[in-house]
Enzyme design. Structure first.
Site, short mmCIF file in Angstrom:
data_model
loop_
_atom_site.label_atom_id
_atom_site.label_comp_id
_atom_site.label_asym_id
_atom_site.label_seq_id
_atom_site.Cartn_x
_atom_site.Cartn_y
_atom_site.Cartn_z
N LYS A 119 -12.86 2.70 16.49
CA LYS A 119 -13.89 1.81 15.68
C LYS A 119 -12.70 0.96 15.71
O LYS A 119 -12.09 1.13 14.20
CB LYS A 119 -14.04 1.78 14.92
N GLU A 132 -2.96 5.60 6.94
CA GLU A 132 -1.44 5.50 7.22
C GLU A 132 -2.05 3.41 6.84
O GLU A 132 -2.36 3.01 7.48
CB GLU A 132 -1.27 4.76 8.70
N CYS A 144 3.41 -3.21 10.37
CA CYS A 144 3.53 -2.55 8.42
C CYS A 144 4.49 -2.69 8.08
O CYS A 144 5.13 -2.45 6.33
CB CYS A 144 2.67 -1.40 8.88
N GLU A 162 1.81 -6.58 -0.06
CA GLU A 162 1.86 -7.49 1.21
C GLU A 162 0.72 -8.58 1.62
O GLU A 162 -0.08 -8.75 1.82
CB GLU A 162 0.82 -6.38 2.04
P1 NAD Z 1 -8.30 -3.48 7.57
O1 NAD Z 1 -7.70 -3.20 6.13
O2 NAD Z 1 -8.48 -4.93 7.02
O3 NAD Z 1 -9.03 -2.90 8.49
C1 NAD Z 1 -8.28 -1.88 8.84
C2 NAD Z 1 -9.55 -1.73 10.14
O4 NAD Z 1 -10.90 -0.73 9.32
C3 NAD Z 1 -10.62 -2.01 10.90
O5 NAD Z 1 -10.92 -1.55 12.18
C4 NAD Z 1 -11.98 -2.94 9.96
O6 NAD Z 1 -12.76 -2.98 10.69
C5 NAD Z 1 -12.07 -1.43 9.16
N1 NAD Z 1 -12.77 -1.45 8.37
C6 NAD Z 1 -13.05 -2.13 7.55
N2 NAD Z 1 -13.78 -2.04 6.11
C7 NAD Z 1 -13.96 -1.07 6.66
C8 NAD Z 1 -15.27 0.70 5.64
N3 NAD Z 1 -14.98 -0.49 4.64
N4 NAD Z 1 -14.98 1.47 6.23
C9 NAD Z 1 -14.83 1.57 7.48
N5 NAD Z 1 -13.91 0.48 8.15
C10 NAD Z 1 -13.57 -0.64 7.04
O7 NAD Z 1 -6.57 -3.71 8.37
P2 NAD Z 1 -6.41 -4.82 8.96
O8 NAD Z 1 -6.10 -5.95 8.23
O9 NAD Z 1 -6.75 -4.67 10.13
O10 NAD Z 1 -4.81 -4.20 9.25
C11 NAD Z 1 -3.50 -5.05 8.42
C12 NAD Z 1 -2.92 -3.64 7.94
O11 NAD Z 1 -2.66 -2.44 8.25
C13 NAD Z 1 -1.71 -4.36 6.86
O12 NAD Z 1 -2.14 -3.62 6.13
C14 NAD Z 1 -0.44 -3.15 7.77
O13 NAD Z 1 -0.44 -2.68 7.16
C15 NAD Z 1 -1.40 -1.88 7.80
N6 NAD Z 1 -1.51 -0.60 8.72
C16 NAD Z 1 -0.46 -0.20 8.55
C17 NAD Z 1 0.26 0.87 9.69
C18 NAD Z 1 1.60 2.27 9.51
O14 NAD Z 1 1.41 2.65 10.20
N7 NAD Z 1 0.73 2.65 8.25
C19 NAD Z 1 0.71 -0.09 11.43
C20 NAD Z 1 0.02 -0.94 11.50
C21 NAD Z 1 -1.04 -1.67 10.64
#
Ligand code: NAD
Length: 490
Positions: free
Chosen positions: A175, A250, A284, A385
């Site tokens: 997803k 992550e 991130c 963040e």
């Molecule tokens: P997000 O948490 O909004 O969404 C991430 C994913 O989760 C998306 O596919 C979203 O549709 C899905 N999602 C949202 N609600 C959900 C739920 N209730 N159940 C299941 N899935 C759900 O994050 P984002 O805005 O897409 O990405 C940015 C974030 O990702 C930042 O905080 C960044 O630091 C983090 N990130 C971390 C790493 C790492 O390696 N630690 C790498 C890349 C990004």
């Protein structure tokens, strides 16, 4: 052609819903794609379950699985240009950055392919001494994996999950972020072309609550690997708890970049800029917190500010651009709010802090590279963040103080230290509570070395041998070579 991929077939969303994908650089319509709902997620889960329980993939010799991954790496390289373009249209990131990502993505498939292509399944024989028995510890796939990824590095984050999950013999439902679906769609085509059996790889597109949450709750899912924000990560962990799924998270970072007065000045300034402004700060591991030793503070902050002011913004295909837009209007609003809060709390604006005036950029979600000086640990822009092109600058006097400031965060993803004193470099690196620490560098990573966070940046590891182990169960098999009654109860 419909865009959900379930049981080896392309399918439209059951309730007919679709979503417009627009390029963040100019708002242009990229495509309209299917938007999965809970029923689609459940159908994809059923397909992955059937492929795991009844299909050949979990029992395919590891060497053959490895060879398939190596084929996928070849296909990714063949389609590099088209995939990079698709990634840039969805994310707005510079084409050259998408091309670098594609190289890393192919390398990731190659790494995990090679790791299992050797045919070494990771098992071992246990020495039982005089006891007449065979004792073996073997590695097996976990089962059905829900792989949920963010929008900032769409195919790279996907590769970090898909490659080890397949290498270990799992099936999965992917997803991706609802904002950036195109390279995930393309990957499904490549996996099928490489010969992956139907049902092993499934794709649902759509919003988190409707397409992602059903995966995290479904008892047929054995493992959830999630990359995204801290708040969503908490939800995912809670949703997975009732069925005690294996969970890997992550999450975000608020990563310190510590510069001591003896650092190589020009190199440290150069990297401090890349650390935070690469991909407009939507990384991130971005070095969003600059900690500078007092005596260097003014000169260093002046140089970083001058560098930030020189960064030219532009769309993915503008060869002069050095940074691009934010992913969405809502995300830019959030970044703006963090800057406003920082200024209200006493930060000093050195540059940026607003949208660019250039009318050519008016239709994209741009925000100028921003430097906030005289920041302190209590400010929300320092603690949380913002995930945008916003650098906060704090001062420190001693090594002790630098480490304390750096660790004063709920996050623990990455960090860096700049000094020409090797003893200090290693002391500070060993005391930073972060999953990755760079010394006199920022941002490099390699597929051979583990990636992941400490504290609320998550748990579980991606990449490296532990990245594969995340997708494996360990089983002990004992064979009695001389069975006879024990006589305890008979
Ligand atoms: P997000 O948490 O909004 O969404 C991430 C994913 O989760 C998306 O596919 C979203 O549709 C899905 N999602 C949202 N609600 C959900 C739920 N209730 N159940 C299941 N899935 C759900 O994050 P984002 O805005 O897409 O990405 C940015 C974030 O990702 C930042 O905080 C960044 O630091 C983090 N990130 C971390 C790493 C790492 O390696 N630690 C790498 C890349 C990004």
């Amino acid at each position: 052609m419909p865009e959900l991929f379930i049981a080896g077939q392309w399918a439209a969303a059951r309730d007919g819903r679709t979503r417009e994908i627009r390029c963040p650089a100019d708002g242009a319509l990229v495509a309209v794609v299917d938007e999965a709902g809970p029923d689609d997620a459940r159908a994809a889960t059923a397909a992955a379950r059937a492929a795991f329980d009844h299909g050949p993939w979990p029992h395919t010799p590891a060497a053959d699985r490895g060879r398939l991954l190596l084929r996928v790496a070849d296909l990714l390289e063949r389609d590099r240009a088209a995939l990079a373009r698709a990634e840039s249209l969805d994310t707005g990131k510079r084409l050259v950055e998408s091309e670098y990502d594609l190289d890393d993505i192919a390398a990731c498939f190659r790494y995990f392919g090679a790791l299992v292509a050797s045919g070494d399944g990771g098992g071992r024989i246990v020495d039982t001494g005089d006891v007449p028995a065979d004792s073996r510890v073997v590695r097996e796939p976990v089962g059905v994996c829900a792989l949920i990824t963010p929008w900032n590095y769409p195919l790279l984050q996907t590769a970090w999950k898909v490659a080890p999950a397949l290498a270990a013999g799992n099936s999965f439902v992917l997803k991706p972020s609802e904002l950036t679906p195109h390279t995930a769609i393309a990957l499904m085509r490549l996996l099928a072309e490489a010969g992956l059996p139907d049902g092993v790889a499934n794709l649902v597109l759509g919003a988190g609550p409707s397409a992602g949450a059903p995966l995290t709750e479904d008892p047929r899912v054995d493992l959830v690997s999630f990359t995204g924000g801290l708040v969503t990560g908490r939800r995912v962990m809670a949703a997975a708890a009732p069925t005690v799924k294996k969970v890997a998270l992550e999450l975000g970072g608020k990563n310190p970049n510590i510069v001591f007065a003896d650092a190589d000045f020009d190199t440290a300034v150069d990297h401090a800029l890349t650390a935070v402004f690469l991909h407009s700060g939507q990384v991130c591991s971005a070095g969003a917190r600059l900690l500078v030793q007092d005596e260097l503070h003014d000169r260093f902050t002046d140089a970083v500010t001058a560098g930030a002011e020189r960064i030219r913004l532009g769309g993915p295909f503008d060869p002069e651009a050095r940074s691009g837009p934010l992913i969405s209007a809502a995300h830019r609003d959030k970044v703006e709010a963090y800057v406003a809060a920082g200024l209200a709390e006493g930060a000093v604006l050195r540059c940026g802090g607003r949208r660019p005036a250039d009318p050519a950029l008016a239709r994209g979600h741009y925000f100028l590279p921003t430097v906030l000086d005289e920041c302190t640990a209590g400010m929300s822009v320092v603690r949380e963040e913002s995930f945008g092109p916003v650098l906060t600058v704090e001062r420190f006097r001693t090594e002790e103080e630098a480490v304390a400031l750096a660790n004063d965060t709920v996050y623990g993803l990455a960090g860096a230290v700049w000094t020409q004193d090797p003893g200090r470099a290693h002391r500070v690196a060993s005391r930073l509570r972060a999953g990755t620490v760079w010394i006199n560098d920022f941002h490099p990573y390699v597929p051979q070395a583990e990636w992941g966070g400490m504290k609320q940046s998550g748990f579980g590891r991606e990449l490296g041998p532990s990245g594969l182990a995340e997708y494996q169960e360990t089983k002990h098999i004992w064979r009695n070579l001389a069975p006879r009654p024990q006589g305890w109860f008979s």
